[in-house]
Design a protein around this motif. Structure first.
Motif, short mmCIF file in Angstrom:
data_model
loop_
_atom_site.label_atom_id
_atom_site.label_comp_id
_atom_site.label_asym_id
_atom_site.label_seq_id
_atom_site.Cartn_x
_atom_site.Cartn_y
_atom_site.Cartn_z
N HIS A 49 3.78 22.59 -8.93
CA HIS A 49 2.73 23.11 -10.01
C HIS A 49 3.46 24.82 -10.54
CE1 HIS A 49 -0.85 24.15 -12.58
NE2 HIS A 49 -0.58 25.29 -12.06
N ASN A 50 3.65 25.80 -9.62
CA ASN A 50 4.20 26.93 -9.84
C ASN A 50 5.55 26.55 -10.49
OD1 ASN A 50 1.89 28.17 -8.89
ND2 ASN A 50 3.11 28.64 -7.18
N GLU A 52 6.54 24.28 -12.40
CA GLU A 52 6.50 23.80 -13.67
C GLU A 52 5.93 24.88 -14.85
OE1 GLU A 52 3.35 20.81 -13.51
OE2 GLU A 52 4.92 19.44 -12.25
N ILE A 53 5.02 25.94 -14.14
CA ILE A 53 4.60 26.97 -14.94
C ILE A 53 5.61 27.75 -15.21
CG2 ILE A 53 3.23 29.10 -14.85
CD1 ILE A 53 1.18 27.51 -13.24
N ILE A 54 6.74 28.01 -14.13
CA ILE A 54 7.82 29.08 -14.57
C ILE A 54 8.53 28.48 -15.76
CG2 ILE A 54 9.88 29.87 -13.65
CD1 ILE A 54 8.42 30.19 -10.72
N ARG A 56 8.00 26.14 -17.98
CA ARG A 56 7.24 26.24 -19.22
C ARG A 56 7.03 27.78 -19.74
NH1 ARG A 56 2.45 24.17 -17.88
NH2 ARG A 56 1.02 25.89 -17.62
N THR A 57 6.77 28.60 -19.04
CA THR A 57 6.83 29.95 -19.30
C THR A 57 8.14 30.34 -20.09
OG1 THR A 57 5.09 30.47 -17.95
CG2 THR A 57 6.07 32.34 -18.84
N GLU A 60 8.51 28.95 -23.32
CA GLU A 60 7.83 29.48 -24.34
C GLU A 60 8.33 30.83 -24.75
OE1 GLU A 60 3.78 29.28 -22.93
OE2 GLU A 60 3.63 27.13 -23.04
N VAL A 70 7.44 36.79 -12.17
CA VAL A 70 6.56 35.60 -12.28
C VAL A 70 5.69 35.44 -11.20
CG1 VAL A 70 6.50 33.09 -11.97
CG2 VAL A 70 8.45 34.22 -13.61
N LEU A 74 1.58 35.92 -11.53
CA LEU A 74 0.53 34.79 -10.78
C LEU A 74 -0.38 35.34 -9.90
CD1 LEU A 74 3.42 31.99 -9.81
CD2 LEU A 74 1.58 31.62 -11.43
#
Length: 80
Positions: A49-50, A52-54, A56-57, A60, A70, A74
């Motif tokens: 999950h982390n 994926e967030i990294i 995606r960020t 973006e 990062v 978090l």
């Protein structure tokens, strides 16, 4: 439906250590190992999950972020 997992060729010293750890917590070896496997699975999901967030960020923001930035964000988000 629950699955059965069998692990072969566990070294004696590893088996003894696991039995002792289970006994120290008042658990059967099976219950102890099931709890430990659940924790490993949760950690794996959190890492995924982390990650994926990294990614995606980064997409973006359009820039590369270093690991510490990062992790700091978090932790801040968790109120740590």
């Amino acid at each position: 439906m629950p699955k059965v997992i069998q692990i072969r060729e566990v070294p004696d010293d590893v088996h003894d250590a696991l039995v002792a750890a289970a006994a120290a917590e008042g658990l059967s070896l099976t219950r102890y190992l099931l709890r430990e496997l659940n924790q490993v699975a949760r950690r794996t999901q959190i890492v995924q999950h982390n990650s994926e967030i990294i990614h995606r960020t980064r997409d973006e923001v359009g820039a590369s972020l270093d690991r510490e930035t990062v992790l700091s964000v978090l932790r801040e988000g968790r109120g740590e």
